[in-house]
Design an enzyme around this catalytic site. Structure first.
Site, PDB file in Angstrom:
ATOM      1  N   LEU A  46      -5.995  -9.430  -7.613  1.00 31.86           N
ATOM      2  CA  LEU A  46      -5.761  -7.989  -7.720  1.00 31.86           C
ATOM      3  C   LEU A  46      -6.789  -7.418  -8.696  1.00 31.86           C
ATOM      4  O   LEU A  46      -7.010  -7.987  -9.765  1.00 31.86           O
ATOM      5  CB  LEU A  46      -4.354  -7.692  -8.246  1.00 31.86           C
ATOM      6  CG  LEU A  46      -3.185  -7.774  -7.263  1.00 31.86           C
ATOM      7  CD1 LEU A  46      -1.863  -7.601  -8.010  1.00 31.86           C
ATOM      8  CD2 LEU A  46      -3.298  -6.737  -6.155  1.00 31.86           C
ATOM      9  N   ASP A  47      -7.403  -6.284  -8.337  1.00 30.10           N
ATOM     10  CA  ASP A  47      -8.353  -5.633  -9.234  1.00 30.10           C
ATOM     11  C   ASP A  47      -7.654  -5.177 -10.515  1.00 30.10           C
ATOM     12  O   ASP A  47      -6.426  -4.962 -10.518  1.00 30.10           O
ATOM     13  CB  ASP A  47      -8.980  -4.412  -8.551  1.00 30.10           C
ATOM     14  CG  ASP A  47      -9.920  -4.803  -7.421  1.00 30.10           C
ATOM     15  OD1 ASP A  47     -10.414  -5.949  -7.434  1.00 30.10           O
ATOM     16  OD2 ASP A  47     -10.152  -3.965  -6.523  1.00 30.10           O
ATOM     17  N   PRO A  48      -8.400  -4.982 -11.603  1.00 32.03           N
ATOM     18  CA  PRO A  48      -7.780  -4.528 -12.855  1.00 32.03           C
ATOM     19  C   PRO A  48      -6.970  -3.237 -12.710  1.00 32.03           C
ATOM     20  O   PRO A  48      -5.946  -3.083 -13.378  1.00 32.03           O
ATOM     21  CB  PRO A  48      -8.987  -4.331 -13.780  1.00 32.03           C
ATOM     22  CG  PRO A  48      -9.975  -5.345 -13.303  1.00 32.03           C
ATOM     23  CD  PRO A  48      -9.815  -5.354 -11.809  1.00 32.03           C
ATOM     24  N   ALA A  50      -5.227  -2.365 -10.231  1.00 29.17           N
ATOM     25  CA  ALA A  50      -4.059  -2.602  -9.379  1.00 29.17           C
ATOM     26  C   ALA A  50      -2.934  -3.250 -10.177  1.00 29.17           C
ATOM     27  O   ALA A  50      -3.159  -3.960 -11.156  1.00 29.17           O
ATOM     28  CB  ALA A  50      -4.439  -3.475  -8.197  1.00 29.17           C
TER      29      ALA A  50
END
EC number: 5.4.99.25
Length: 303
Positions: A46-48, A50
């Site tokens: 998961l991206d930061p 998210a």
């Protein structure tokens, strides 16, 4: 003098609700520290920006993490219409701004075009590798790398909220789907552009965000209470049929040897247990009925 903590040989699966602002690996390291675990890995980046469901595998459970990496996922995404950015999300610089003259009915009519089997070009700002380096390292250097499109599936796409220049959607999709790219594509189709401003993963396979714990909740627990939150490693392959081995067969199976079990009705991959229902690992049954080990767990470490 600083006392060095002894790492624990513990296994299981924690359903973590990843907070905003840290990477998946950063969240993983916090969980690993709280459990004092010798080995850990997560199942799907998961991206930061998210938040949401991030299953963390400890110890022997890491041997089966691929099954969740391949699972379908569900996200709730908030998009800002009228702006495109360099990264496709709110962390990038604004590239273009357009007026938003969009009605709900127009969006409802458009969204079915983005369901089913689709082709999607991965974004430059991603962790995909090119010649051993992540694509985002090239993007930051101003280098554009040609990316072949990938086949994905959007199983369902629904509108949760629409207000002015913000659109909230829930997306159920296959692995490899980039919600940032989907947001950009929807914005382009609407003629105003868009980028992702919030993303929350709510489901992976049959695991749901309602059953996940936050890092703050874990920090408030004792080590014993944290251990009680772990799911058994076999939850990652629970859809495979079970096979139970007698004591002798279980012994040889754990030594990495194929064993023969009478009256086997299964073929292909199975999850293996002993007579006391202890999980032993993943196996494949061949045409001769032999149960051949593929991933064997160390029993003393399994929750």
């Amino acid at each position: 003098m600083q006392v060095k903590r002894i790492k624990r040989f513990i296994s299981g699966v924690l359903l973590l609700d990843k907070p905003h602002g840290i990477s998946s690996n950063g969240a993983l390291q916090q969980v690993k520290r709280l459990y004092q675990a010798a080995k850990a890995g997560h199942t799907g980046n998961l991206d930061p920006i998210a938040t949401g469901l991030l299953p963390v595998c400890l110890g022997e459970a890491t041997k089966f993490s691929q099954y969740l990496l391949d699972a379908n996922k569900t996200y709730q995404a908030r998009m800002k219409l009228g702006q495109t950015t360099t990264t496709g999300d709110s962390e990038g610089e604004v590239l273009e701004q357009k007026p938003v003259n969009v009605h709900l009915a127009e969006i409802e009519k458009l969204l079915p075009r983005f369901t089913g089997n689709l082709s999607q070009v991965p974004p430059m700002y991603s962790a995909l590798k090119h010649q051993g380096k992540a694509l985002y390292t090239y993007a930051r250097a101003g280098i554009d790398i040609e990316r072949p499109p990938r086949n994905i599936t959007i199983y369902s796409l629904g509108i949760d909220e629409f207000s002015g220049d913000e659109l909230v959607i829930t997306v159920s999709c296959s692995k490899g789907t980039y919600i940032r790219v989907l947001s950009e594509d929807i914005g382009n189709a609407l003629g105003c552009g868009a980028h992702l401003i919030e993303l929350r993963r709510t489901e992976i396979g049959e695991f749901k965000i309602a059953d996940a714990l936050t890092i703050l909740q874990l920090e408030a627990m004792s080590l014993e209470e944290r251990d009680a939150q772990l799911l058994s490693a076999d939850c990652l392959i629970h859809k495979l049929p079970p096979v139970h081995l007698d004591a002798d067969s279980a012994f040889y199976f754990q030594q990495g040897q194929a064993v023969w079990q009478a009256k086997q009705v299964h073929k292909g991959q199975v999850r293996v247990y002993d007579t006391e229902r202890n999980f032993l690992g993943l196996a494949e049954i061949d045409s001769d009925g032999k149960v051949a080990p593929k991933r064997v767990v160390v029993r003393s470490a399994v929750v």
